[in-house]
Design a protein around this motif. Structure first.
Motif, PDB file in Angstrom:
ATOM      1  N   LYS A  16     -90.418 -12.189 -30.608  1.00 55.23           N
ATOM      2  CA  LYS A  16     -89.858 -10.866 -30.458  1.00 55.23           C
ATOM      3  C   LYS A  16     -90.491  -9.567 -31.048  1.00 55.23           C
ATOM      4  CE  LYS A  16     -85.443 -12.034 -31.388  1.00 55.23           C
ATOM      5  NZ  LYS A  16     -83.997 -12.054 -31.456  1.00 55.23           N
ATOM      6  N   VAL A  17     -90.545  -8.551 -30.226  1.00 56.84           N
ATOM      7  CA  VAL A  17     -91.287  -7.403 -30.740  1.00 56.84           C
ATOM      8  C   VAL A  17     -90.101  -6.526 -31.236  1.00 56.84           C
ATOM      9  CG1 VAL A  17     -92.849  -5.503 -30.289  1.00 56.84           C
ATOM     10  CG2 VAL A  17     -93.120  -7.910 -29.175  1.00 56.84           C
ATOM     11  N   CYS A  18     -90.250  -5.826 -32.222  1.00 56.87           N
ATOM     12  CA  CYS A  18     -89.265  -4.773 -32.881  1.00 56.87           C
ATOM     13  C   CYS A  18     -90.123  -3.615 -33.524  1.00 56.87           C
ATOM     14  CB  CYS A  18     -88.341  -5.526 -33.844  1.00 56.87           C
ATOM     15  SG  CYS A  18     -87.213  -4.352 -34.482  1.00 56.87           S
ATOM     16  N   THR A  19     -89.965  -2.512 -33.111  1.00 57.52           N
ATOM     17  CA  THR A  19     -90.362  -1.493 -33.846  1.00 57.52           C
ATOM     18  C   THR A  19     -89.362  -0.428 -33.841  1.00 57.52           C
ATOM     19  OG1 THR A  19     -91.257  -0.335 -31.583  1.00 57.52           O
ATOM     20  CG2 THR A  19     -92.827  -1.524 -32.530  1.00 57.52           C
ATOM     21  N   ARG A  20     -89.836   0.525 -35.078  1.00 62.98           N
ATOM     22  CA  ARG A  20     -88.994   1.325 -35.458  1.00 62.98           C
ATOM     23  C   ARG A  20     -88.795   2.645 -34.976  1.00 62.98           C
ATOM     24  NH1 ARG A  20     -89.781   2.536 -41.019  1.00 62.98           N
ATOM     25  NH2 ARG A  20     -88.036   3.847 -40.798  1.00 62.98           N
ATOM     26  N   SER A  21     -87.818   3.269 -34.743  1.00 67.11           N
ATOM     27  CA  SER A  21     -87.632   4.686 -34.089  1.00 67.11           C
ATOM     28  C   SER A  21     -88.035   5.621 -35.131  1.00 67.11           C
ATOM     29  CB  SER A  21     -86.230   4.832 -33.337  1.00 67.11           C
ATOM     30  OG  SER A  21     -86.174   4.165 -32.333  1.00 67.11           O
ATOM     31  N   LEU A  22     -88.729   6.361 -35.012  1.00 64.28           N
ATOM     32  CA  LEU A  22     -89.131   7.385 -36.140  1.00 64.28           C
ATOM     33  C   LEU A  22     -88.690   8.965 -35.827  1.00 64.28           C
ATOM     34  CD1 LEU A  22     -92.625   6.266 -36.952  1.00 64.28           C
ATOM     35  CD2 LEU A  22     -90.481   5.922 -38.202  1.00 64.28           C
ATOM     36  N   SER A  23     -87.671   9.696 -36.514  1.00 65.79           N
ATOM     37  CA  SER A  23     -87.277  10.825 -35.790  1.00 65.79           C
ATOM     38  C   SER A  23     -88.436  11.913 -36.073  1.00 65.79           C
ATOM     39  CB  SER A  23     -86.059  11.208 -36.759  1.00 65.79           C
ATOM     40  OG  SER A  23     -86.388  11.206 -38.163  1.00 65.79           O
ATOM     41  N   SER A  24     -89.312  11.601 -37.074  1.00 64.78           N
ATOM     42  CA  SER A  24     -90.548  12.582 -37.256  1.00 64.78           C
ATOM     43  C   SER A  24     -91.695  12.051 -36.668  1.00 64.78           C
ATOM     44  CB  SER A  24     -90.638  13.000 -38.880  1.00 64.78           C
ATOM     45  OG  SER A  24     -89.488  13.809 -39.204  1.00 64.78           O
ATOM     46  N   PRO A  25     -92.551  12.483 -35.878  1.00 64.30           N
ATOM     47  CA  PRO A  25     -93.466  11.909 -35.334  1.00 64.30           C
ATOM     48  C   PRO A  25     -94.534  11.831 -36.274  1.00 64.30           C
ATOM     49  CG  PRO A  25     -93.487  14.068 -34.692  1.00 64.30           C
ATOM     50  CD  PRO A  25     -92.252  13.949 -35.421  1.00 64.30           C
ATOM     51  N   ASP A  61     -98.296   8.165 -32.314  1.00 65.96           N
ATOM     52  CA  ASP A  61     -97.914   7.352 -31.536  1.00 65.96           C
ATOM     53  C   ASP A  61     -97.917   7.813 -30.212  1.00 65.96           C
ATOM     54  OD1 ASP A  61     -95.361   6.521 -33.778  1.00 65.96           O
ATOM     55  OD2 ASP A  61     -96.964   5.250 -33.405  1.00 65.96           O
ATOM     56  N   ASN A 117     -95.039   9.062 -27.275  1.00 64.18           N
ATOM     57  CA  ASN A 117     -93.747   8.981 -28.216  1.00 64.18           C
ATOM     58  C   ASN A 117     -93.088   7.757 -28.118  1.00 64.18           C
ATOM     59  OD1 ASN A 117     -93.556  11.935 -26.351  1.00 64.18           O
ATOM     60  ND2 ASN A 117     -93.749  11.858 -28.751  1.00 64.18           N
ATOM     61  N   LEU A 118     -93.843   6.707 -28.077  1.00 64.42           N
ATOM     62  CA  LEU A 118     -93.345   5.361 -28.032  1.00 64.42           C
ATOM     63  C   LEU A 118     -93.936   4.713 -29.194  1.00 64.42           C
ATOM     64  CD1 LEU A 118     -93.311   4.214 -24.269  1.00 64.42           C
ATOM     65  CD2 LEU A 118     -91.237   4.333 -25.981  1.00 64.42           C
ATOM     66  N   ALA A 119     -93.195   3.714 -30.133  1.00 65.11           N
ATOM     67  CA  ALA A 119     -93.692   3.176 -31.118  1.00 65.11           C
ATOM     68  C   ALA A 119     -94.112   1.782 -30.367  1.00 65.11           C
ATOM     69  CB  ALA A 119     -92.759   2.665 -32.061  1.00 65.11           C
ATOM     70  N   LYS A 145     -92.274   2.537 -20.589  1.00 67.60           N
ATOM     71  CA  LYS A 145     -90.864   2.082 -20.880  1.00 67.60           C
ATOM     72  C   LYS A 145     -90.493   1.023 -19.680  1.00 67.60           C
ATOM     73  CE  LYS A 145     -89.260   6.104 -23.365  1.00 67.60           C
ATOM     74  NZ  LYS A 145     -88.223   7.170 -23.280  1.00 67.60           N
ATOM     75  N   LYS A 157     -86.481  12.390 -31.202  1.00 68.77           N
ATOM     76  CA  LYS A 157     -85.962  13.587 -31.860  1.00 68.77           C
ATOM     77  C   LYS A 157     -86.669  14.875 -31.556  1.00 68.77           C
ATOM     78  CE  LYS A 157     -82.401  13.662 -33.917  1.00 68.77           C
ATOM     79  NZ  LYS A 157     -80.894  14.231 -33.511  1.00 68.77           N
ATOM     80  N   HIS A 196     -87.908  18.416 -33.148  1.00 67.56           N
ATOM     81  CA  HIS A 196     -88.002  19.012 -34.231  1.00 67.56           C
ATOM     82  C   HIS A 196     -88.545  20.193 -33.832  1.00 67.56           C
ATOM     83  CE1 HIS A 196     -86.863  15.784 -36.913  1.00 67.56           C
ATOM     84  NE2 HIS A 196     -87.530  14.725 -36.045  1.00 67.56           N
ATOM     85  N   ILE A 219     -91.804  15.813 -31.002  1.00 61.49           N
ATOM     86  CA  ILE A 219     -91.020  14.896 -30.409  1.00 61.49           C
ATOM     87  C   ILE A 219     -91.293  13.638 -31.415  1.00 61.49           C
ATOM     88  CG2 ILE A 219     -90.132  13.562 -28.519  1.00 61.49           C
ATOM     89  CD1 ILE A 219     -91.320  15.539 -26.761  1.00 61.49           C
ATOM     90  N   GLY A 220     -89.994  13.013 -31.799  1.00 63.64           N
ATOM     91  CA  GLY A 220     -90.044  11.819 -32.571  1.00 63.64           C
ATOM     92  C   GLY A 220     -90.580  10.567 -31.809  1.00 63.64           C
ATOM     93  N   THR A 221     -90.546   9.433 -32.245  1.00 62.62           N
ATOM     94  CA  THR A 221     -91.148   8.273 -31.796  1.00 62.62           C
ATOM     95  C   THR A 221     -89.653   7.256 -31.503  1.00 62.62           C
ATOM     96  OG1 THR A 221     -93.078   8.369 -32.818  1.00 62.62           O
ATOM     97  CG2 THR A 221     -92.620   6.447 -31.922  1.00 62.62           C
ATOM     98  N   VAL A 222     -89.980   7.046 -30.139  1.00 64.02           N
ATOM     99  CA  VAL A 222     -88.820   5.788 -30.017  1.00 64.02           C
ATOM    100  C   VAL A 222     -89.246   4.228 -29.928  1.00 64.02           C
ATOM    101  CG1 VAL A 222     -87.269   4.818 -28.060  1.00 64.02           C
ATOM    102  CG2 VAL A 222     -87.700   7.418 -28.108  1.00 64.02           C
ATOM    103  N   GLY A 223     -88.711   3.790 -30.885  1.00 61.08           N
ATOM    104  CA  GLY A 223     -88.999   2.257 -31.138  1.00 61.08           C
ATOM    105  C   GLY A 223     -88.143   1.419 -30.098  1.00 61.08           C
ATOM    106  N   THR A 224     -88.503   0.312 -29.991  1.00 60.87           N
ATOM    107  CA  THR A 224     -87.916  -0.871 -29.210  1.00 60.87           C
ATOM    108  C   THR A 224     -87.690  -1.912 -29.749  1.00 60.87           C
ATOM    109  OG1 THR A 224     -90.011  -1.591 -28.318  1.00 60.87           O
ATOM    110  CG2 THR A 224     -88.987   0.280 -26.965  1.00 60.87           C
ATOM    111  N   ASP A 253     -86.634  -6.315 -28.945  1.00 64.55           N
ATOM    112  CA  ASP A 253     -86.225  -7.508 -27.889  1.00 64.55           C
ATOM    113  C   ASP A 253     -85.127  -8.195 -28.604  1.00 64.55           C
ATOM    114  OD1 ASP A 253     -89.676  -8.356 -27.506  1.00 64.55           O
ATOM    115  OD2 ASP A 253     -88.532  -7.017 -26.459  1.00 64.55           O
TER     116      ASP A 253
END
Lengths: 451, 210
Positions: free
Chosen positions: A36-45, A49, A52-54, A131, B36, B38, B47-52, B54
């Motif tokens: 499984k893949v899991c990446t974090r969302s970051l409010s600050s770029p 990335d 805008n996708l991790a 996405k 997000k 800023h 624009i912040g980064t969207v993580g995903t 599974d």
């Protein structure tokens, strides 16, 4: 259309296409890692990335993708294809998934006003397309297979350019158009084709494998990086190529319908993208593939097979066959020894490097395939008990069940023990019969009490 | 401007309702969420980064991707939980859960702000009862396949690139996006559901996520 495009816009677009292609490969390969893949969302770029996708970059995959690109971009008549294949321990392989990134010179771009920077809309739509690719990669049958890869089979990938090759997908493959993004230099189309026939051929006649899928059997062109037992380190530092648009001037864009956004230019990337080909339509048959390791298909994985011996199991001692016993009713003796001799779980087949025998649990009673003997076709049926989580324990419920579906014979049923006792039993049989006949009245009385 | 409306239909077992709804709602929100914003002084924003992430389903042979945001996941789970409770546990029934994206239009006093929907996703759910474990096992696989088809439907619709709200200025960002979350920024949305009881009457419940 090109004449209306400023040099800066064209440069931006080329960069977007290049990094979109790289990220596409990352998404596809990571979806087939088996984890499984899991990446974090970051409010600050972070500035690295893209879209805008991790999506973290696996260095090896990026390296191979860049090698395949060779400084050029997917262009008109030059589609980029990422192919996912499955290779079993018997070196039977088939292609299970192909994603095509195609740029055609058909149309369009704008529903937006001319005041709007073209690149911003393209950037946002490419982000959306990525996405969608993330979502699609989890719903095709290949995803389930990739999550189960291990001793029995591994997942391979290949990147090539040119005409997409779908022959390896078998009959009845499905195609899905993931999405379309129009640009002034052409329309970017992302589509995928996936195999629906997942029948595993347990025994194949010599020469049949070559016909199944030549592209992978010619493994010189196959990236033999496997992701089953030793997945490459994927949580590396995000790609450092160039920067990522992060300064976005806020100008409310006019226009009623189109999405708007302004994205500033990226710093120059280390690779200068080539100008996409503006030649006419028609896919050229150029096929450029990558070679990672010069190993044969079966060498993709080295495993050490150990069989856990169950309780009460005696290791087979002298080799005794039923044929060597001159016994009446010998044909009814348990054929435990024969089973053990032929049981691949006890004696793995002698393959060059990959010594991962197929487990019996892979083969389930599946529907027969038309045009072939039904008993040779197996349909892989996933077994997933409720609440079973692969990543929770080293051996979850499903794995436990599969491994112990064919337990070894108990010691009391082995031929060497039973053969001796059977010989004695047969010798003593006449005596026993005589005793029973003598006490026949007692037996009859007992039976009467039961009625 | 007409609101785009899409309808998805699924038939599931009672214990599969949660996961089926989460899978579809999260798939939609993945496409309708950004990082997000800023804003900076010179009139630009980043624009912040969207993580995903599974997610594997327990009762369905299915996996899906959602936005890596626990806050968003909590909100969606709460809504789905209320929907499932309203449907009743383990009983036959029909219901519909809707995910509506809207934008606010400021109105002058004394009128309140107007909510203008621009996209509505409706998921019709038919809950079935199964008799034995074998049927449940078959249902696990079939529902998984169906959800896969629905995800593909969602992707095809979204990539038609129909209307999306304009990127707002800083003062108007709350009219377009849900800025209450710390890590991601979905478009303004609300979740509603309707339950049809055995008599055929419908009852609508609003679950305002923002």
């Amino acid at each position: 259309m090109d004449s209306d495009l400023s040099p800066q816009d064209k440069k931006d677009l080329d960069k977007f296409i290049k990094f979109f292609a790289l990220k596409t490969v990352q998404v596809i390969v990571q979806a087939r890692l088996g984890e499984k893949v899991c990446t974090r969302s970051l409010s600050s770029p972070t500035g690295s990335d893209w879209f805008n996708l991790a999506i973290k970059d696996i260095p090896e995959v990026t390296h191979e993708a860049k090698k395949a690109l060779s400084g050029q971009l997917p262009g008109i008549g030059r589609s980029m294809c990422v192919e996912i294949s499955l290779k079993t321990s018997e070196c039977f392989s088939f292609c299970s998934w192909t994603v095509t990134l195609n740029i055609s010179d058909y149309y369009f771009f704008c529903r937006c006003d001319k005041d709007i920077k073209v690149s911003y809309t393209v950037y946002n739509r490419l982000s959306l397309l990525l996405k969608s690719l993330l979502a699609i990669t989890r719903v095709t049958p290949a995803y389930k297979l990739s999550r189960k890869q291990g001793h029995d089979y591994v997942i391979l990938y290949r990147i090539y350019f040119g005409e997409v090759q779908l022959t390896g997908l078998g009959e009845g493959f499905q195609t899905v158009r993931v999405g379309v993004v129009g640009t002034p230099i052409g329309t970017i189309t992302l589509s995928c084709a996936y195999r629906t026939n997942l029948a595993f051929m347990s025994t194949r006649a010599p020469g049949e494998d070559e016909g199944a899928y030549n592209g992978v059997e010619d493994s010189q062109e196959v990236c033999t990086t496997s992701f089953s037992t030793s997945p490459p380190s994927q949580m590396g530092i995000p790609g450092k190529e160039g920067g990522v648009p992060q300064q976005v001037p806020v100008q409310p864009c006019h226009g009623a319908q189109a999405e708007h956004g302004r994205v500033s230019s990226c710093p120059p990337a280390d690779h200068v993208p080539a100008t996409p080909s503006s030649s006419g339509e028609g896919a050229e048959t150029l096929s450029r593939s990558i070679e990672v390791k010069g190993v044969s298909p079966c060498d993709v994985l080295e495993t050490t097979f150990t069989r856990k011996v169950g309780a009460f199991v005696n290791k087979p001692g002298t080799q005794v066959t039923t044929a060597s016993l001159d016994l009446p009713f010998a044909a009814f003796a348990p054929r435990a020894y024969d089973l053990e001799e032929n049981d691949p779980m006890v004696q793995p087949p002698e393959s060059p490097a990959t010594s991962s025998p197929l487990q019996g649990s892979l083969h389930s009673q599946g529907s027969g395939e038309s045009g072939g003997p039904a008993q040779d076709d197996f349909v892989m049926v996933d077994f997933k008990p409720a609440f079973s989580k692969d990543d929770l324990l080293p051996m979850d419920l499903g794995t436990f069940y599969r491994e112990f579906q064919n337990p070894p014979q108990l010691a009391s049923l082995t031929i060497d023990v039973s053969s001796q006792s059977m010989a004695e039993d047969l010798d003593s049989l006449p005596e026993k019969l005589a005793v029973y006949e003598k006490n026949i009245d007692e037996f009859d009385a007992f039976v009467d009490t039961l009625q | 401007m007409n609101c785009r409306s899409e309808v998805l239909e699924v038939s599931v077992e009672g214990r599969q309702v949660d996961e089926a709804m989460l899978a579809l709602l999260h798939t939609i929100l993945l496409h309708r969420s950004t990082g997000k914003f800023h804003y900076k002084k010179e009139g630009t924003y980043s624009i912040g980064t969207v993580g995903t992430q599974d997610i594997d389903c327990d009762y369905i042979d299915f996996s899906f991707v959602r936005v890596s945001s626990d806050e968003l996941d909590r909100v969606i789970r709460k809504a789905v939980g209320e929907f499932k409770d309203a449907m009743g546990n383990g009983t036959d029934g029909m219901g519909q859960i809707s995910l509506e994206f809207y934008q606010k239009k400021k109105s002058r006093w004394p009128f309140s702000d107007e909510c203008i929907p621009w996209e509505v996703w409706s998921i019709k759910v038919n809950v079935v009862n199964l008799a034995n474990e074998q049927e449940r096992q078959i249902c696990r696989e079939k529902v998984g396949e169906k959800l896969g088809e629905k995800v593909i439907n969602i992707v095809e619709v979204i990539n038609q690139h129909e209307y999306l709200p304009k990127m707002p200025t800083q003062s108007e960002v709350d009219n377009v996006f849900d800025t209450s979350l710390k890590d991601v920024q979905p478009y303004l949305y609300k979740i509603t559901f309707q339950i049809t009881d055995t008599l055929g009457t419908s009852k609508t419940t609003w679950f305002c996520a923002y």
